[in-house]
Design a protein around this motif. Sequence first.
Motif, PDB file in Angstrom:
ATOM      1  N   ILE A 130      -2.851  -4.666   0.582  1.00  0.00           N
ATOM      2  CA  ILE A 130      -3.635  -4.357  -0.246  1.00  0.00           C
ATOM      3  C   ILE A 130      -2.934  -4.330  -1.639  1.00  0.00           C
ATOM      4  CG2 ILE A 130      -5.313  -2.731   1.299  1.00  0.00           C
ATOM      5  CD1 ILE A 130      -3.823  -0.450   0.020  1.00  0.00           C
ATOM      6  N   ALA A 164      -5.674  -0.889  -5.047  1.00  0.00           N
ATOM      7  CA  ALA A 164      -6.467  -0.016  -4.031  1.00  0.00           C
ATOM      8  C   ALA A 164      -5.868   1.165  -3.596  1.00  0.00           C
ATOM      9  CB  ALA A 164      -6.541  -1.378  -2.909  1.00  0.00           C
ATOM     10  N   ALA A 199      -6.661   3.554  -5.894  1.00  0.00           N
ATOM     11  CA  ALA A 199      -8.253   4.248  -5.802  1.00  0.00           C
ATOM     12  C   ALA A 199      -8.503   4.961  -4.533  1.00  0.00           C
ATOM     13  CB  ALA A 199      -9.129   2.899  -5.732  1.00  0.00           C
ATOM     14  N   LEU A 200      -7.666   4.672  -3.428  1.00  0.00           N
ATOM     15  CA  LEU A 200      -8.020   5.543  -2.121  1.00  0.00           C
ATOM     16  C   LEU A 200      -7.396   6.931  -2.222  1.00  0.00           C
ATOM     17  CD1 LEU A 200      -6.998   2.904   0.536  1.00  0.00           C
ATOM     18  CD2 LEU A 200      -9.312   3.945   0.348  1.00  0.00           C
ATOM     19  N   PHE A 201      -6.468   6.695  -2.916  1.00  0.00           N
ATOM     20  CA  PHE A 201      -5.657   8.125  -3.037  1.00  0.00           C
ATOM     21  C   PHE A 201      -6.110   9.003  -3.948  1.00  0.00           C
ATOM     22  CE2 PHE A 201      -2.109  10.401  -3.050  1.00  0.00           C
ATOM     23  CZ  PHE A 201      -1.744  10.983  -4.080  1.00  0.00           C
ATOM     24  N   GLN A 214     -10.423   9.090  -3.536  1.00  0.00           N
ATOM     25  CA  GLN A 214     -10.963   9.403  -2.169  1.00  0.00           C
ATOM     26  C   GLN A 214     -10.286  10.326  -1.349  1.00  0.00           C
ATOM     27  OE1 GLN A 214     -13.790   7.472  -0.507  1.00  0.00           O
ATOM     28  NE2 GLN A 214     -13.971   7.641  -2.550  1.00  0.00           N
ATOM     29  N   GLY A 215      -8.902  10.770  -1.769  1.00  0.00           N
ATOM     30  CA  GLY A 215      -8.119  11.606  -0.945  1.00  0.00           C
ATOM     31  C   GLY A 215      -7.624  11.238   0.151  1.00  0.00           C
ATOM     32  N   VAL A 216      -7.259   9.891   0.378  1.00  0.00           N
ATOM     33  CA  VAL A 216      -6.805   9.638   1.540  1.00  0.00           C
ATOM     34  C   VAL A 216      -5.676   8.476   1.504  1.00  0.00           C
ATOM     35  CG1 VAL A 216      -8.214   7.594   1.465  1.00  0.00           C
ATOM     36  CG2 VAL A 216      -7.850   8.484   3.783  1.00  0.00           C
ATOM     37  N   LEU A 217      -4.917   8.574   2.267  1.00  0.00           N
ATOM     38  CA  LEU A 217      -3.622   7.642   2.256  1.00  0.00           C
ATOM     39  C   LEU A 217      -4.231   6.324   2.554  1.00  0.00           C
ATOM     40  CD1 LEU A 217      -0.879  10.151   3.858  1.00  0.00           C
ATOM     41  CD2 LEU A 217      -1.117   9.179   1.358  1.00  0.00           C
ATOM     42  N   PRO A 218      -3.624   5.192   2.114  1.00  0.00           N
ATOM     43  CA  PRO A 218      -3.970   3.881   2.651  1.00  0.00           C
ATOM     44  C   PRO A 218      -3.528   3.718   3.996  1.00  0.00           C
ATOM     45  CG  PRO A 218      -2.247   3.669   1.050  1.00  0.00           C
ATOM     46  CD  PRO A 218      -2.598   5.166   0.944  1.00  0.00           C
ATOM     47  N   GLY A 219      -2.409   4.261   4.246  1.00  0.00           N
ATOM     48  CA  GLY A 219      -1.740   3.768   5.833  1.00  0.00           C
ATOM     49  C   GLY A 219      -0.550   4.749   6.173  1.00  0.00           C
ATOM     50  N   ARG A 220      -0.249   4.403   7.338  1.00  0.00           N
ATOM     51  CA  ARG A 220       1.005   5.416   7.825  1.00  0.00           C
ATOM     52  C   ARG A 220       2.166   4.951   7.628  1.00  0.00           C
ATOM     53  NH1 ARG A 220      -2.700   5.023  11.320  1.00  0.00           N
ATOM     54  NH2 ARG A 220      -3.893   6.914  11.247  1.00  0.00           N
ATOM     55  N   ALA A 262       1.990  13.371  -1.717  1.00  0.00           N
ATOM     56  CA  ALA A 262       1.154  13.640  -0.846  1.00  0.00           C
ATOM     57  C   ALA A 262       1.289  13.605   0.483  1.00  0.00           C
ATOM     58  CB  ALA A 262      -0.340  12.794  -1.199  1.00  0.00           C
ATOM     59  N   ASP A 319       2.402  -0.515   8.482  1.00  0.00           N
ATOM     60  CA  ASP A 319       0.941  -0.967   8.755  1.00  0.00           C
ATOM     61  C   ASP A 319       0.149  -1.353   7.340  1.00  0.00           C
ATOM     62  OD1 ASP A 319      -0.508   2.412   9.275  1.00  0.00           O
ATOM     63  OD2 ASP A 319       0.512   1.553   7.473  1.00  0.00           O
TER      64      ASP A 319
END
Lengths: 381, 476, 104
Positions: free
Chosen positions: B132, B136, B139-141, B144-150, B171, B258
């Motif tokens: 990504i 991106a 934007a996710l972080f 949307q409050g989400v990590l893009p991956g592990r 985060a 990932d």
Amino acid sequence: MTFDVVVIGAGAVGCSVAFHMAEAGLKVALVERNFPGAGTSRATQAGIGVYAKKPRPNLELNMKGAELYPPLVARLGQDVELRMDGVLNVALTDEDLQKMRAFVSKQHETPGYKADMLTGDEARAMEPALSREVAGAAFCPLDGSVNSLLYVQALARAVVRQGGKVLSWTEVKGVRAAAEHAWTVATSRGNLEAAWVVNCAGVEARRIGRMIGIDVPIDPNRGHVLVTEAVPPLITRRISGPTLIRQTVHGSLLLGQSEEMVGDDRRMSLSVLTAQAVVARRILPGLDQVKVIRSFVGFRPWPPDGMPILGEVPGAPGFVNAVGHSGITWSPAVGKLLTELVTTRTPSMSLAPYSLTRFPGWDAGRSAKQPESSWGIPDGT
Amino acid sequence: MSTPDVVVVGAGPAGIGAALEAACAGASVVVLDEYPGAGGQYYRQPTPGLEASPNSPLIEHAPEGRAQIRDAQAAGVEFRQDVLVWGAFSDGSLTTLAAGKADVLKPSKVILATGGYERAIAFPGWTLPGVITAGAAQALFKGQGVLPGRRILLAGTGPLQVAVAAQLVHAGGRVVGVLEANHFGRLFRSGPRFWGQWARLQEGYRYWRTLRFQGVPLAFGRTVLRAVGNGALSRVVTAALDAGWRPVPGTETEVEVDTLCLGFGLVPNTKLARLMGCDLIHDPCCGGVVPVHNDDMETSRTGVFVAGEAAGVAGAKAAEYQGRIAGIHAARQLGKGMSAETEGRLQAARRHLRKEMRFARALNEVFAVKPGILDLVTDETVICRCEEITWGRLRRERSEWATTLDAVRSATRAGFGLCQGTICEPLVADLLARATEQSVADLGSYHIRPPLKPITVGALADLNLRLPPPPKRMDH
Amino acid sequence: MEHDDLRLQSYVRRGRPVSIEVDGEPIQAFEGETIATALLAAGRRVLRHTQEGTPRGLFCGMGVCFDCVVEVNGETSVRSCMTPVRPGMSIRTPQAFHGKEQRP
């Protein structure tokens, strides 16, 4: 540089003419101010259209073109997405259907023509996506479609393979008779000498004609086309009638058939653009939720009477015109016929009906004094 | 629906600044923005429904943005969100799409604040799910409050990467490394160019310190060579680069990740400007092709202004000041904003902009993408993602005549897919320039046609039925 | 199967849970999340397959690349990174139409 033939304009027509002539062993130069296919040939739905062509000589020429497509494409050795699967010409009202019936009947006066009348239900059996509003249709098996960009490029490559020269990014600045049946074509990259010059300049044909003092009455006829995203097969053959619709092998649909004589105004019209969506959706209601991702504007080289302008110009031996609307369709035929003209002086189909001389005033620019465009081309260069 | 004096396209820092000033000057202003909420990328707000407390790493510039949006609204600006501007026509019409319905506007003045987007750098495997852009990830972080991956690797150039990495780490994300393509020595030697930018240097230092503290390696003179995975990203092979950014053989290492975030700088989004017929200039120092504009931010088309990254990549602060300048001038063309107070604000914006531009130019030069990175591309590498056209195919089609972007596009269909060349155009331009030994400026550009983004046949048809009938023409 | 560890837990409060369906399977999301976020958090990175059969997912995250497109309630080419989830939304990850199969 000296050639047998200089072909002006590397669209479908010019490339076909150049290819056929190079294949016949002539020394050919194909001059193009942009890249092959950059003109009308890339801004068209590229249907191979026989069904509606008239008058009779026009129909015969287009029929010949369609007939010669498969063997020509076979010689090009490249997939150009040629599909000879006919066209379904639909009528949305009974009145239009009546007119269609009469029209088809008259078309059958020409030997070789074929089109069958279908009821609305029969049309929908053939193309289930058609609206219930379709009152009936004519199916003409002689039509088809091609990827015009691939076709033109395949032809241009074949010209080179046959020993011809393709001069892209080269503008024609002037054309002058150096002697009887000997022409000098002045270009932005130097002068070319040839016994024959073929004017395949499409919407620019008039400007080329003026260079030798003739009026080739071609005007640009503007069309808007919508292009959609790729979707699973919605139709299997071209649809014509109130508009033109075809689905490419990649799955995208081309929608639209508008005609406007607005000079060379390339600007898009919002109302004309959106009007294409109205008509297309009426014929194929399934289009409603399909997404349009692009549009384009193209110019048809439009003669006053719908018939191409082909053949040698009287009083200008060696100067030949090959312009008009539906060059995609008749390009295989005209390539062959003009090659026959140049090599044997007897084309297998008479070119008389397509002569420039049918237009009064075609030679009005030819007076005793030199025409404006024949500026000082230095002799002997 | 009454037509506003000024339409601003884009609600990022430039758009907000432009709208604010134009409205303060007395013009009626509407901002059209494609996203659900105003702020653009830089001022991206947490999505409605997601509440972040002030300590949250989500909150970066969002409060600053929110304050500016409120000021603009207080001045009378109408923000219309979820609105796509898909067309512009020669009579001055702008066409929009909102909730599936198309509409037409004819504003007196238009300010294009369409922003920028990440430059695409191609390499084998770059289309794998898991690869990504840094944008991106943000934007996710942020939104949307989400990590893009592990397990996340960042590769690219420039300080943005370090900022994104630090935010992800803060985060709770697992960042396995940050790869900066430039050699450390070169960056160190460029240090003096940033003299005076104390706040920024401090911010950068804080990010770097976060990474060091968490043990996140920051490697210089290194980048991704290829991405590997079965169905989705699972490994990245990295390599060292020479000073020209060419991969050095024998320096490959593999890392299991990932998620790969690519951050090689931004490209101006000029599609609407091009559709409106604005003259362009190629300026490699600000991201590529940009609309020609004067100091008032007016383009070659009277009454059409450009501001922000769309005018040339120069950062959010420069964007804001350019926006303000454009807003004032748009209003002045309508006979408003003539007061001494407005003149004062204009001069202040110009002063700030000059300073920002000096910094932006230095940043752009130091972190410019070097052509050696094009060596990552192999014949099998997809270049046009939408139509899956590889470099091998582009190279084969390139002939004596296919030597402009337009010609190559016609010959291969590259740039004719859903994104209509947005992603591939700069990449094809760079590759073609190198292969044909021309300058990018000589290659021309893709022809832009409406719609700028997809719109249904139904929406177009329904719009037609609402348009006034065209004037009757004399038939041929 | 849920992978809540991608969703930030500290200093944030989420809105109401929203149920959507993806390729027939129920997935739990939260108000305000985009389809892409919901799928990512649910462990699904592959959003579609192209005409050549290659897998694609999120790329630019801001609505310009169209790599993340899915089918939503029958609507095609919907950017999952730009579209908020709605209760009962039915999403299909497209296996693209292979144009070459169009003709028999």
